[in-house]
Design a protein around this motif. Structure first.
Motif, short mmCIF file in Angstrom:
data_model
loop_
_atom_site.label_atom_id
_atom_site.label_comp_id
_atom_site.label_asym_id
_atom_site.label_seq_id
_atom_site.Cartn_x
_atom_site.Cartn_y
_atom_site.Cartn_z
N GLN A 39 93.33 39.73 55.97
CA GLN A 39 93.88 38.90 54.91
C GLN A 39 94.18 39.76 53.69
O GLN A 39 93.29 40.42 53.17
CB GLN A 39 92.89 37.78 54.54
CG GLN A 39 93.39 36.83 53.49
CD GLN A 39 94.61 36.03 53.95
OE1 GLN A 39 94.77 35.77 55.14
NE2 GLN A 39 95.46 35.67 53.03
N ALA A 40 95.43 39.76 53.25
CA ALA A 40 95.80 40.49 52.05
C ALA A 40 95.23 39.76 50.84
O ALA A 40 95.09 38.54 50.85
CB ALA A 40 97.31 40.59 51.96
N PRO A 41 94.90 40.50 49.78
CA PRO A 41 94.36 39.83 48.60
C PRO A 41 95.40 38.93 47.95
O PRO A 41 96.60 39.20 48.02
CB PRO A 41 93.98 40.98 47.67
CG PRO A 41 94.77 42.15 48.14
CD PRO A 41 95.01 41.93 49.60
N SER A 42 94.93 37.87 47.32
CA SER A 42 95.85 36.97 46.64
C SER A 42 96.37 37.64 45.37
O SER A 42 95.82 38.65 44.92
CB SER A 42 95.14 35.66 46.29
OG SER A 42 94.19 35.88 45.26
N PHE A 43 97.40 37.07 44.80
CA PHE A 43 97.96 37.61 43.57
C PHE A 43 96.91 37.61 42.46
O PHE A 43 96.79 38.58 41.70
CB PHE A 43 99.18 36.79 43.16
CG PHE A 43 99.84 37.28 41.91
CD1 PHE A 43 100.63 38.41 41.92
CD2 PHE A 43 99.65 36.63 40.70
CE1 PHE A 43 101.23 38.88 40.77
CE2 PHE A 43 100.25 37.08 39.55
CZ PHE A 43 101.04 38.21 39.58
N THR A 44 96.15 36.53 42.39
CA THR A 44 95.10 36.43 41.37
C THR A 44 94.06 37.53 41.54
O THR A 44 93.67 38.18 40.56
CB THR A 44 94.43 35.05 41.43
OG1 THR A 44 95.42 34.04 41.28
CG2 THR A 44 93.37 34.89 40.36
N GLU A 45 93.61 37.75 42.77
CA GLU A 45 92.62 38.80 43.03
C GLU A 45 93.18 40.18 42.69
O GLU A 45 92.47 41.02 42.12
CB GLU A 45 92.18 38.76 44.49
CG GLU A 45 91.40 37.53 44.87
CD GLU A 45 91.20 37.39 46.37
OE1 GLU A 45 90.33 36.61 46.76
OE2 GLU A 45 91.91 38.06 47.15
#
Length: 112
Positions: A39-45
């Motif tokens: 899972q790629a990190p979210s934009f927020t992360e």
């Protein structure tokens, strides 16, 4: 057949060329991380981690400058390099923020 479904000879040659380069190993196609369950990190992360990194650079710079000012260290060059690194990372973060705000404004101006 309609004209929109016809494939031009040039696009066929381009596709063939790409496949030839892939077969030779010149072009490497890697697997999509999502296909492997990564899972790629979210934009927020991602933004939180970058802001934390800029903050760390600022703290390191402040600590090195303070130690030089107090006479605890004679590494003036290291303090100046850390200061410039912190300044550049902060400037880059501000530019990214400006671009994001500009993109958001453009999206908000789009007609429905």
């Amino acid at each position: 057949m309609s004209a929109s479904t016809l494939v031009s000879p040039q696009s066929m040659m381009d596709t063939l060329s790409i496949h030839t380069e892939m077969a030779k190993g010149t072009i490497k196609i890697t697997a999509n991380p999502k296909d492997q369950g990564i899972q790629a990190p979210s934009f927020t992360e991602l933004m939180e981690s970058k802001v934390a990194a800029v903050n760390t650079d600022q703290n390191i710079s402040s600590a090195k400058i303070r130690s030089v000012d107090m006479g605890e260290s004679d590494d003036l060059v290291g303090a100046m390099v850390a200061s410039q690194k912190a300044s550049l990372s902060f400037s880059a973060m501000i530019q990214i923020r400006n671009r994001l705000v500009q993109a958001f404004d453009e999206v908000m101006k789009m007609p429905l």
